[in-house]
Every structure is written in structure tokens, then in C-alpha cells.
Design an enzyme around this catalytic site. Structure first.
Site, PDB file in Angstrom:
ATOM      1  N   ASP A 156       2.752  -7.083   2.251  1.00 30.49           N
ATOM      2  CA  ASP A 156       1.731  -6.393   3.047  1.00 30.49           C
ATOM      3  C   ASP A 156       2.286  -5.116   3.669  1.00 30.49           C
ATOM      4  O   ASP A 156       1.750  -4.605   4.646  1.00 30.49           O
ATOM      5  CB  ASP A 156       1.149  -7.314   4.126  1.00 30.49           C
ATOM      6  CG  ASP A 156      -0.145  -6.790   4.733  1.00 30.49           C
ATOM      7  OD1 ASP A 156      -0.861  -6.034   4.045  1.00 30.49           O
ATOM      8  OD2 ASP A 156      -0.437  -7.123   5.896  1.00 30.49           O
ATOM      9  N   HIS A 215       0.838  -1.196   0.000  1.00 34.12           N
ATOM     10  CA  HIS A 215       0.000   0.000   0.000  1.00 34.12           C
ATOM     11  C   HIS A 215       0.873   1.247   0.000  1.00 34.12           C
ATOM     12  O   HIS A 215       1.895   1.289   0.696  1.00 34.12           O
ATOM     13  CB  HIS A 215      -0.893   0.046   1.242  1.00 34.12           C
ATOM     14  CG  HIS A 215      -1.656  -1.211   1.506  1.00 34.12           C
ATOM     15  ND1 HIS A 215      -2.689  -1.644   0.701  1.00 34.12           N
ATOM     16  CD2 HIS A 215      -1.537  -2.133   2.500  1.00 34.12           C
ATOM     17  CE1 HIS A 215      -3.180  -2.774   1.193  1.00 34.12           C
ATOM     18  NE2 HIS A 215      -2.492  -3.095   2.271  1.00 34.12           N
TER      19      HIS A 215
END
Length: 302
Positions: free
Chosen positions: A251, A34
Site C-alpha cells: 500500500d 501507487h
């Protein structure tokens, strides 16, 4: 900027500069990361439940260099809702290196979807973990409607869901219009075990080439700290079910981790300890992502 800091601040990723022992294959893809911020340029949504420290494109590029990973898939984080500008800006900066997974509003036009496709988006993410009413089960009608919209583009639907909450998972998605991608091993906590009906349904979808599984976020679904031994059995089961439908991701920046923050080099080495066969590593790290995210194939020497 009060709206930026109205939700609790979560941990920042471990800043230690340290490369993994494992050497990733040429063309390897981090399939789950992200970009968050800078908040002054890309403000977070007011309705978010946490505030991440800035985890910028510059920081992420440094991480990829440290880890020896060539390419990545940037997934829209919940703190931005359907405002995909930060993710799209990153794609525009490195169009050959990155692909994207967006979050959309149902009112989005086909022209806007096509524009996202040209920008490098290859999937839509739907979060059913944080819905308030789960009594009706999965919102299959809404998910099917989204799937039919993106089907002409060849996109997939990434589902963030606790598969243990849906014992009829396999039959529910048996005839789904597009490929499904399940994050975090299906987000089934290790305490439920590999014989959980929902996880068994995920394995059935895998075997039937109806789903992909992201081998990500092991620390999110077990109680212990690194090396997350409770997750080893889940790792074995998905490999045994269908290794051609598995992908891996870091992640990063590990938002909302409320226990020991993992170091990304250790997560890379954990993958290496779980997947010791070099050919299988290449399949999961490079070949499979090329197929799912429409990356160009890269000839490897490893």
C-alpha cells in the site's frame, strides 16, 4: 502549479532505509502500490481530496530493492482520476516487472482497452467508498456493465468498498461476470468484528472462488498502531476461507494515513508473523499473483 497544491498535503512515507527481517520468496509480488508524480510531469486531478508528496517510480524501485521484492502491481490512485499516464509510463519502463490496475471512463473504447492490456493492465479499479449517495446500495448495474467490457480481456474488477455496508454482498455478486478483488481485507473496520454480515459475505465469495482479497492496509481499518492486533482475527478468517485467493501488498506510499506512518519493513515482517508457513507465504506472495495478474511463473528456492 496552484492546482497541484489546492488539496491538503498528506504524510510522506517513512524514509528510513531498513530492510525487513523476513526474506521474501523469489518472484514475490507487491500487489498494491501507487506511483504519484512527479507532479510537474503528471499533474494531479483538480477534484482530488488530498495531495500526495511525490512518490515516484525511482523511489518505488529503491523501496522494492530495500524490501527484497521482485515484482509489483501498480494501482491507479484516486488523485489521478481516469488519467492513467503515470501508471502506464511506469509499466512501459519495466514491462516484465510490473502489472497495472487502471481507472477508466465509461466512454473508453475497446481499442483503448486493448492498448492498456498490451501495456500490462490486468484489472479495473472502482471506488464506491467516496460516493455521495449510498442509499441505493452498490451500483451493480454500472459495475456489471464495466465487467462485461473487460471480460474478453480476462481482466478482474478491483472494488474499493466497505463490505460491512453491504450485508447481501455474497448474493449480489454470486453471478458476477469477472473475478472480483477486494482491497484492504474488504475495508471492514476491525470494530465491526469478524461476524459482520458484509465480511461474512466476503468470506463466502472467497470460499466459492468468486473473489480475491488483498491483505493490505491493516493500519487503515483498526484504531491502534503497529502491530495492528485487532486485524489478526481478520487475517485468520481469510486464510481459513481460501488461501488460494489471497494476495499481499504494501500500500505504498500510504496516502492519507492520519496516524503513525508505518515503515514498509515492519509491514513485511508483520506479514511474516501472521503467515509463518513458508509454503503458504509462497502461495500468497508469488503463486496467486502470477495467476491473477498474468505474471510468468518463477522457480523459487525458498
Amino acid at each position: 502549479m496552484n492546482s497541484t497544491y489546492s488539496a491538503p498535503l498528506c504524510q510522506a512515507p517513512d524514509p528510513e532505509i531498513r530492510s525487513p527481517k523476513i526474506a521474501f520468496t523469489t518472484g514475490a509480488v507487491d500487489c498494491h502500490a501507487h506511483i504519484c508524480g512527479p507532479a510537474v510531469e503528471f499533474p494531479y486531478a483538480k477534484e482530488r481530496i488530498y495531495t500526495p508528496p511525490d512518490a515516484t517510480l525511482v523511489q518505488y524501485q529503491s523501496l522494492l530493492a530495500m524490501l527484497g521484492i521482485d515484482r509489483a502491481v501498480l494501482v491507479q490512485p484516486s488523485v489521478y482520476g481516469t488519467d492513467n499516464r503515470a501508471m502506464l509510463a511506469a509499466l512501459a519502463s519495466y514491462p516484465n516487472q510490473f502489472r497495472g490496475v487502471a481507472v477508466i471512463d465509461p466512454s473508453i473504447t475497446d481499442t483503448e482497452l486493448e492498448s492498456m492490456h498490451q501495456a500490462g493492465v490486468r484489472g479495473i479499479r472502482c471506488n464506491v467508498v467516496d460516493v455521495s449517495d449510498k442509499s441505493a446500495g452498490l451500483p451493480i448495474a454500472q459495475l456489471t456493465a464495466i465487467a462485461k467490457r473487460i471480460q474478453p480481456l480476462g481482466w478482474h474488477l478491483e472494488l474499493l468498498a466497505h463490505v460491512n455496508e453491504y450485508p447481501n454482498l455474497a448474493s449480489t455478486f454470486a453471478d458476477f461476470p469477472v473475478d472480483l478483488v477486494f482491497g484492504h481485507f474488504g475495508y471492514c473496520h476491525a470494530k465491526h468484528g469478524i461476524n459482520d454480515k458484509g465480511f461474512e459475505g466476503l468470506l463466502e465469495l472467497l470460499r466459492n472462488n468468486k473473489a480475491w482479497v488483498k491483505m493490505t492496509g491493516a493500519y487503515r481499518i483498526c484504531d491502534g498502531d503497529f502491530p495492528y492486533e485487532d486485524m489478526r482475527a481478520f487475517n485468520y478468517e481469510v486464510i481459513h476461507a481460501n488461501s488460494q485467493r489471497l494476495i499481499w501488498g504494501s500500500d505504498w506510499p500510504h496516502v492519507m494515513v492520519k496516524k503513525q506512518m508505518p515503515h514498509d519493513a515492519d509491514l513485511c515482517d508483520l506479514f511474516g508473523s501472521w503467515i509463518t508457513d513458508t509454503s503458504l507465504r509462497k502461495t500468497i506472495l508469488s503463486d496467486n499473483p502470477c495467476m491473477l495478474y498474468d505474471f510468468p511463473a518463477i522457480t523459487t528456492n525458498q
